[in-house]
Design a protein around this motif. Structure first.
Motif, PDB file in Angstrom:
ATOM      1  N   ASP A  48      40.242  44.820  43.379  1.00  0.00           N
ATOM      2  CA  ASP A  48      38.941  44.362  43.876  1.00  0.00           C
ATOM      3  C   ASP A  48      38.653  42.898  43.566  1.00  0.00           C
ATOM      4  O   ASP A  48      38.036  42.207  44.370  1.00  0.00           O
ATOM      5  N   ARG A  49      39.098  42.403  42.416  1.00  0.00           N
ATOM      6  CA  ARG A  49      38.760  41.039  42.019  1.00  0.00           C
ATOM      7  C   ARG A  49      39.353  39.991  42.954  1.00  0.00           C
ATOM      8  O   ARG A  49      38.736  38.970  43.213  1.00  0.00           O
ATOM      9  N   TYR A  76      46.058  47.739  49.091  1.00  0.00           N
ATOM     10  CA  TYR A  76      44.645  47.964  48.785  1.00  0.00           C
ATOM     11  C   TYR A  76      44.077  49.112  49.622  1.00  0.00           C
ATOM     12  O   TYR A  76      43.415  50.017  49.087  1.00  0.00           O
ATOM     13  N   ALA A  80      42.779  52.694  48.129  1.00  0.00           N
ATOM     14  CA  ALA A  80      41.392  53.130  48.327  1.00  0.00           C
ATOM     15  C   ALA A  80      41.344  54.515  48.968  1.00  0.00           C
ATOM     16  O   ALA A  80      40.649  55.416  48.476  1.00  0.00           O
ATOM     17  N   HIS A  88      38.730  51.834  44.922  1.00  0.00           N
ATOM     18  CA  HIS A  88      38.086  50.708  45.603  1.00  0.00           C
ATOM     19  C   HIS A  88      36.952  51.230  46.475  1.00  0.00           C
ATOM     20  O   HIS A  88      37.048  52.310  47.051  1.00  0.00           O
ATOM     21  N   LYS A  92      33.568  48.107  50.987  1.00  0.00           N
ATOM     22  CA  LYS A  92      34.350  46.868  50.989  1.00  0.00           C
ATOM     23  C   LYS A  92      35.503  46.972  51.987  1.00  0.00           C
ATOM     24  O   LYS A  92      35.742  46.063  52.779  1.00  0.00           O
TER      25      LYS A  92
END
Length: 143
Positions: A48-49, A76, A80, A88, A92
């Protein structure tokens, strides 16, 4: 998006790069080759960062490290979806998919399509495709 200066002297902590370090490296990836990165660096940075930075870089068709950043987007998305959005946030990922569909090129549209397919049918997950770069090296729309 304009490219940052091509001078990159390395990461202060390659296991936890800053968004600025990642962006600067992405425009001069030969300054620190992927082979010099820690093992599973792609998995380390696909959180996430840094995902906003990775997404911006993937949207930039002139980014020399675009293929790597696309690979990170696949990691990612799979992470998720496969964790039921425990790893995640759903929101987003949804926003990135929508932006990729609306403003991205064909590669980003394919990523968005494949992410929607995996969301609808998580059983289609294939580790090689999603986490080892298969869908980046052999770009295709999942059915």
């Amino acid at each position: 998006m304009s490219a940052p200066p091509a001078v990159f002297r390395g990461f202060a902590n390659p296991v936890d790069p800053t968004p600025n370090e990642l962006r600067t490296w992405a425009y001069a990836p030969n300054s620190v080759p992927l082979t010099a990165m820690p093992p599973d660096w792609d998995l380390l940075v696909s959180g996430d960062r840094l995902i906003g930075t990775l997404f911006d870089l993937a949207m930039d068709t002139s980014c020399p490290a675009r293929r790597f950043t696309m690979h990170c987007l696949y990691i990612y998305a799979a992470d998720a979806i496969r964790t039921g959005f425990k790893a995640h946030p759903r929101r987003k990922l949804r926003k990135m998919v929508e932006e990729a569909e609306e403003e991205g090129d064909e590669q980003m549209a394919i990523w968005a399509h494949n992410t929607r397919v995996l969301l609808a049918r998580p059983q289609l997950f294939d580790y090689h495709d999603w986490c080892e770069g298969g869908l980046v090296r052999h770009s295709r729309r999942l059915q």
